[in-house]
Design a protein around this motif. Structure first.
Motif, PDB file in Angstrom:
ATOM      1  N   ALA A  32       5.348  -2.354  -0.396  1.00 38.82           N
ATOM      2  CA  ALA A  32       4.349  -3.291  -0.920  1.00 38.82           C
ATOM      3  C   ALA A  32       3.481  -3.842   0.197  1.00 38.82           C
ATOM      4  O   ALA A  32       2.260  -4.000   0.042  1.00 38.82           O
ATOM      5  CB  ALA A  32       5.046  -4.424  -1.670  1.00 38.82           C
ATOM      6  N   LYS A  33       4.088  -4.145   1.347  1.00 43.09           N
ATOM      7  CA  LYS A  33       3.328  -4.666   2.478  1.00 43.09           C
ATOM      8  C   LYS A  33       2.314  -3.641   2.976  1.00 43.09           C
ATOM      9  O   LYS A  33       1.209  -3.987   3.422  1.00 43.09           O
ATOM     10  CB  LYS A  33       4.263  -5.063   3.606  1.00 43.09           C
ATOM     11  CG  LYS A  33       5.126  -6.300   3.309  1.00 43.09           C
ATOM     12  CD  LYS A  33       6.085  -6.590   4.437  1.00 43.09           C
ATOM     13  CE  LYS A  33       6.954  -7.802   4.138  1.00 43.09           C
ATOM     14  NZ  LYS A  33       7.921  -8.086   5.225  1.00 43.09           N
ATOM     15  N   LEU A  42       9.425  -8.232  -7.447  1.00 41.52           N
ATOM     16  CA  LEU A  42       9.376  -6.969  -6.716  1.00 41.52           C
ATOM     17  C   LEU A  42       9.567  -5.793  -7.663  1.00 41.52           C
ATOM     18  O   LEU A  42       8.915  -4.749  -7.527  1.00 41.52           O
ATOM     19  CB  LEU A  42      10.466  -6.979  -5.636  1.00 41.52           C
ATOM     20  CG  LEU A  42      10.343  -5.909  -4.546  1.00 41.52           C
ATOM     21  CD1 LEU A  42       9.030  -6.051  -3.795  1.00 41.52           C
ATOM     22  CD2 LEU A  42      11.525  -6.025  -3.579  1.00 41.52           C
ATOM     23  N   GLU A  43      10.473  -5.971  -8.641  1.00 40.14           N
ATOM     24  CA  GLU A  43      10.732  -4.915  -9.614  1.00 40.14           C
ATOM     25  C   GLU A  43       9.465  -4.606 -10.430  1.00 40.14           C
ATOM     26  O   GLU A  43       9.211  -3.452 -10.776  1.00 40.14           O
ATOM     27  CB  GLU A  43      11.858  -5.356 -10.559  1.00 40.14           C
ATOM     28  CG  GLU A  43      12.293  -4.297 -11.558  1.00 40.14           C
ATOM     29  CD  GLU A  43      13.028  -3.135 -10.912  1.00 40.14           C
ATOM     30  OE1 GLU A  43      12.916  -2.007 -11.439  1.00 40.14           O
ATOM     31  OE2 GLU A  43      13.681  -3.348  -9.876  1.00 40.14           O
ATOM     32  N   GLY A  44       8.702  -5.661 -10.721  1.00 41.10           N
ATOM     33  CA  GLY A  44       7.494  -5.467 -11.532  1.00 41.10           C
ATOM     34  C   GLY A  44       6.264  -5.077 -10.743  1.00 41.10           C
ATOM     35  O   GLY A  44       5.182  -4.909 -11.316  1.00 41.10           O
ATOM     36  N   VAL A  85       4.836 -11.222   0.244  1.00 43.64           N
ATOM     37  CA  VAL A  85       5.843 -10.233  -0.197  1.00 43.64           C
ATOM     38  C   VAL A  85       7.248 -10.697   0.170  1.00 43.64           C
ATOM     39  O   VAL A  85       8.196 -10.523  -0.605  1.00 43.64           O
ATOM     40  CB  VAL A  85       5.526  -8.851   0.414  1.00 43.64           C
ATOM     41  CG1 VAL A  85       6.635  -7.859   0.091  1.00 43.64           C
ATOM     42  CG2 VAL A  85       4.188  -8.327  -0.098  1.00 43.64           C
ATOM     43  N   ASP A  86       7.373 -11.305   1.335  1.00 47.74           N
ATOM     44  CA  ASP A  86       8.704 -11.789   1.751  1.00 47.74           C
ATOM     45  C   ASP A  86       9.258 -12.820   0.781  1.00 47.74           C
ATOM     46  O   ASP A  86      10.484 -12.913   0.603  1.00 47.74           O
ATOM     47  CB  ASP A  86       8.632 -12.380   3.164  1.00 47.74           C
ATOM     48  CG  ASP A  86       8.549 -11.307   4.235  1.00 47.74           C
ATOM     49  OD1 ASP A  86       8.962 -10.158   3.950  1.00 47.74           O
ATOM     50  OD2 ASP A  86       8.065 -11.604   5.343  1.00 47.74           O
ATOM     51  N   ASN A 142      15.643  -2.813  -2.016  1.00 53.73           N
ATOM     52  CA  ASN A 142      14.657  -3.887  -2.120  1.00 53.73           C
ATOM     53  C   ASN A 142      13.874  -4.060  -0.831  1.00 53.73           C
ATOM     54  O   ASN A 142      12.661  -4.314  -0.844  1.00 53.73           O
ATOM     55  CB  ASN A 142      15.345  -5.202  -2.488  1.00 53.73           C
ATOM     56  CG  ASN A 142      15.486  -5.358  -4.000  1.00 53.73           C
ATOM     57  OD1 ASN A 142      15.048  -4.496  -4.748  1.00 53.73           O
ATOM     58  ND2 ASN A 142      16.111  -6.439  -4.430  1.00 53.73           N
ATOM     59  N   GLU A 143      14.549  -3.921   0.301  1.00 57.06           N
ATOM     60  CA  GLU A 143      13.847  -4.056   1.579  1.00 57.06           C
ATOM     61  C   GLU A 143      12.843  -2.933   1.758  1.00 57.06           C
ATOM     62  O   GLU A 143      11.736  -3.123   2.287  1.00 57.06           O
ATOM     63  CB  GLU A 143      14.861  -4.081   2.737  1.00 57.06           C
ATOM     64  CG  GLU A 143      15.616  -5.392   2.867  1.00 57.06           C
ATOM     65  CD  GLU A 143      14.653  -6.573   2.915  1.00 57.06           C
ATOM     66  OE1 GLU A 143      13.689  -6.543   3.725  1.00 57.06           O
ATOM     67  OE2 GLU A 143      14.823  -7.520   2.128  1.00 57.06           O
TER      68      GLU A 143
END
Length: 890
Positions: free
Chosen positions: A666-667, A703-705, A695-696, A659-660
């Motif tokens: 994403a960032k 995040l998954e989507g 995003v944080d 996830n990180e």
């Protein structure tokens, strides 16, 4: 026949464009380069970008008004195109809109003595074959050796490949097997959807022809475009007086050029008469006087001219009888020889194949209804007289172009023979003028080529022709001083009493009319004066118009402020906001006016890095909304979509990342999905900081989507930034206004002219000679109400984001729909809104409009007008309330 200067200009543009298509490889690049030579930039400067819609083939248009010799230009362009395009198989498809023009064009091109054929024979050493559709279907003149060794010119109608009969061109054709097999062997064969490989359309496509589209404004449908594509053209040259919105115009000819080159009879003078009797009577007398002048002109020039009157009647009367036959009988009863009169309507053709220009032809009157067939271009037509009832909607629009062509393309010695005349008894003279102007627009001319005149009851007032913009004052004076009741005559013409002029009365040898002071000779003298002014103006302007490469820089679609209202705006300066400039150490104390306020200056202290992100939602509902916005809304914050390759690569990375790691990706990716404009406006550092915080705070599900909704996430974030920036602008604008950093000063002046690709000329009280016609229903209602309001001096339709247009420059740039100057000296600023537009944007505009009007002073008022139910905010009104409470009280 020698080419005119403007025709050589057009051919030069065609030659240069064809050369550039070979040099640069594409029609679009050649178009941009050619227009750049006149300082024009397609996509800007009110010039549309190049439309590439014929499978990449260069497709361009030349705009030439009626009477300018479009077909002669096309005939002379064929050798130029075959040379510049380095054509081996010299094939041309010449498309025309109607059967009448098809027959006329074939007749002209097959006549060795006609100027069109003479030009083509000269350029191709008489190795020319002129074919029609039936020739093509039979295979006449179509084999491998003939098409390689000559110019093969097909003359076809737009319908040649449409409807049931047109399908024959797509069917198997044994007569063309040899040619199509040869094309296959040479690698030149082309597959045409729905056509046999031996069909006529397939054979034509294999010849890769140059296509000439005459009267191209008729070829706008999807079927016409499909037909062009099926022809597999090497080059498409369109000719028209009125290009469509998607035409790639590379050369334009003006009315002044045609007048200067003695091609047309201008100006057109419109006369109002009290009834049908007066219209017919004056038309007969005017024609007779013109014929007497023409006889004297022939003695001096050798040119025979027999002036003809077009008499426009209605099709049927109340008893369903044909009024044009009744009118002919009435003329015959009055003593006009029957052989001098011909009827030409959709069902009756007494002209047939008559040569109207022959000295032996007796016809002097042609009775018609609404339109003569296209291609009817007899230059002896001088007078259009409409004898329909005063209440009739019968239009002169389709007929006015028939009186424009100049006999022999040479000015006569008398200016009265270089002028066109329209006589009408319409109850609404202004409407008739609008129809005349519309007809001239359709022929490639403008309102400036029309003069109008009514008879005045004031003996001290000249009743000669004046520019149509000034006719309203004449009409008002006429109405105020004429109390006689308007009599509506019967359709059967029982009220028509015709007194013929004295056939024995002759003019002096010099053609002077000074000794005959009747109204007809007043018309003649006035027309001579008006024509002299028109001719001099054309002469003065021609050198400038011919100076450019293409003529695209002329003013055919440019409209000036009307002379009758020019004084009301000459010194008018509409207030706008400025930044107050304080004198500094190195500034000039006398130069502290400041610069025009720009709303983006309000974001100087907008720190995106410090803006909260807690209200941003990335749940399923918001994501769906963002996708819809992303697809349908052309907002200023555009979002870039991921490519398939980017998406596949990211999916692979995301599948094996934590996830990180996904947050880091994403960032990095989200800023790249934003447009450069967003990064420039808010700063790359602040944008990155804002996105990092968004995003944080994303949940694991969000995040998954992310991968499947990356563009939607970017759209949500972009919209959130815009909303926060807009709110900041509103607050900052209010603070800076109160602090005195933003002031309001008289600043905006109307430009002396505007360019209108879609001009509206039919409404009264406009600021310019025309206003923009691109209006919805509510806007048209508003325009009509302003045009018919006695308390309005002028109104103007604001076109959003047009260079030089007025807008209120506050925390948003607000372009109101209308400006209207009242007789009391107040300026109404009006924004119209449909019922569906009661939103934040409307609230912002209304808030700014009210604030601006308050700051600008008592002579400025702002209104937001809705169709029915207005917003519950001060300054918002329904259309009915605005009209009753404000317009009706001016």
């Amino acid at each position: 026949m020698e080419l005119k200067k403007y025709q050589r200009k057009v051919l030069s543009a065609v030659r240069e464009y064809a050369h550039l298509t070979v040099e640069l490889g594409t029609g679009g690049a050649a178009y941009d380069r050619l227009l750049a030579q006149d300082g024009l930039r397609p996509g800007k400067d009110d010039i549309r970008p190049y439309a590439d819609d014929v499978n990449g083939a260069p497709r361009v248009c030349v705009k030439v008004p009626t009477g300018g010799g479009k077909t002669y230009i096309a005939a002379n362009a064929l050798r130029t195109l075959t040379d510049e395009l380095r054509v081996d198989t010299k094939a041309v498809v010449w498309l025309v809109p109607r059967k009448e023009i098809l027959r006329q064009t074939l007749r002209q091109l097959r006549n060795p003595a006609h100027p069109l054929r003479m030009a083509i024979d000269r350029d191709f050493s008489h190795r020319v074959e002129i074919l029609d559709k039936e020739d093509g279907l039979m295979g006449r003149g179509l084999n491998a050796s003939s098409v390689e060794g000559q110019l093969t010119l097909f003359v076809l109608s737009y319908d040649s490949f449409k409807n049931k009969d047109g399908r024959r061109a797509y069917a198997e054709n044994s007569s063309l097997v040899a040619l199509t097999n040869y094309q296959k062997a040479q690698g030149e064969a082309v597959e045409v959807a729905g056509a046999d490989d031996t069909a006529l359309i397939t054979a034509l496509a294999g010849m890769h022809p140059i296509v000439v589209v005459d009267e191209s404004h008729h070829a706008k449908s999807s079927l016409s475009l499909e037909m062009l594509r099926n022809l597999n053209p090497r080059f498409v040259l369109e000719l028209t007086a009125t290009p469509s919105a998607k035409s790639n115009v590379i050369a334009r000819v003006s009315a002044q050029e045609l007048k200067a080159e003695e091609m047309v009879k201008l100006p057109v003078i419109v006369y109002r008469r009290d009834g049908k009797t007066e219209v017919v009577q004056d038309a007969i007398m005017l024609r007779r006087r013109l014929e007497q002048i023409a006889e004297i002109n022939e003695q001096k020039t050798g040119h025979y001219i027999r002036p003809i009157v077009l008499l426009q009647a209605e099709r049927k009367d109340a008893d369903n009888a044909e009024t044009f036959r009744k009118l002919k009988a009435k003329l015959v009863d009055a003593g006009i020889p029957e052989e001098h009169i011909a009827i030409r309507t959709g069902n009756v053709d007494e002209l047939g194949n008559v040569d109207l220009m022959s000295r032996g032809c007796p016809i002097r009157y042609v009775i018609t209804v609404e339109a003569l067939s296209e291609g009817w271009d007899c230059p002896f037509a001088y007078v259009l007289a409409t004898v329909a009832n005063k209440s009739s909607r019968t239009s002169v629009e389709q007929l006015v172009g028939r009186v424009l062509r100049q006999p022999y393309a040479q000015h006569a010695k008398s200016g009265s023979l270089n002028t066109s005349y329209v006589l009408t008894s319409s109850a609404d003279f202004n409407e008739t003028i609008d129809q005349v102007v519309a007809g001239l627009n359709g022929a490639g001319f403008s309102k400036r080529d029309v003069l109008a005149s009514i008879e005045s009851d004031d003996p001290n007032k000249t009743s000669g022709p004046v520019p149509v913009q000034g006719i309203l004052d004449e009409l008002a004076h006429h109405a105020e001083n004429n109390d006689t009741e308007v009599f509506e005559g019967a359709d059967d013409f029982d009220d028509l009493t015709i007194a013929l002029p004295d056939e024995n009365e002759k003019l002096p040898d010099n053609g002077s009319t000074e000794s005959v002071p009747d109204s007809i000779d007043d018309m003649i003298r006035a027309s001579e004066t008006a024509e002299a002014v028109c001719a001099q103006s054309a002469k003065d302007n021609t050198d400038t118009l011919l100076g450019g490469t293409t003529g695209m820089g002329d003013d055919m679609n440019t409209f000036r402020i009307r002379d009758t209202v020019a004084d009301t705006v000459r010194s008018l300066r509409i207030p706008r906001y400025r930044l107050e400039q304080q004198a500094g150490l190195f500034s000039d104390l006398d130069d502290t006016e400041g610069e025009l306020f720009d709303r983006d200056s309000l974001l100087e202290h907008f720190m995106l890095a410090k803006i909260g992100t807690e209200d941003i939602r990335l749940d399923a509902m918001h994501v769906a909304d963002a996708k819809q916005i992303d697809i349908s809304n052309d907002s200023e914050l555009k979002v870039r979509n991921l490519s398939d390759a980017q998406r596949r690569g990211m999916k692979e990375l995301f599948a094996r990342d934590s996830n990180e790691g996904r947050r880091r990706s994403a960032k990095l990716d989200l800023p790249n999905l934003m447009s450069p404009q967003v990064q420039k406006l808010y700063g790359a550092h602040g944008l990155k900081s804002f996105i990092n915080r968004v995003v944080d705070q994303m949940s694991d599900d969000e995040l998954e989507g992310y991968l499947d909704n990356a563009s939607a996430y970017a759209a949500i974030i972009s919209q959130a930034i815009k909303d926060k920036a807009d709110a900041f602008r509103v607050r900052e604008f209010d603070v800076e206004r109160r602090r005195g950093d933003i002031i309001i000063t008289p600043e905006y002046a109307f430009p002396s002219s505007v360019y209108l690709p879609n001009p509206l000329t039919t409404l009264d009280r406009t600021l310019y000679e025309a206003e923009d016609g691109g209006m919805n229903e509510l806007e048209l209602q508003m325009a009509d109400s302003l045009a018919n309001c006695e308390g309005v001096i002028w109104w103007h339709r604001v076109v959003e984001r047009r260079k030089g247009e007025f807008y209120i420059n506050g925390f948003i740039n607000h372009y109101p729909d209308f400006l209207a100057m009242t007789r009391s000296g107040r300026l109404f600023v009006i924004e119209t809104k449909g019922e569906q537009l009661k939103n934040d944007d409307s609230r912002d505009k209304l808030r700014l409009g009210n604030q601006w009007a308050s700051d600008a002073g008592p002579n400025y008022q702002y209104f937001m007008v809705f169709g029915n139910s207005p917003m519950d905010i001060d300054g918002a009104y329904s259309f009915a309330t605005f009209k009753s409470d404000f317009l009706n009280h001016l």
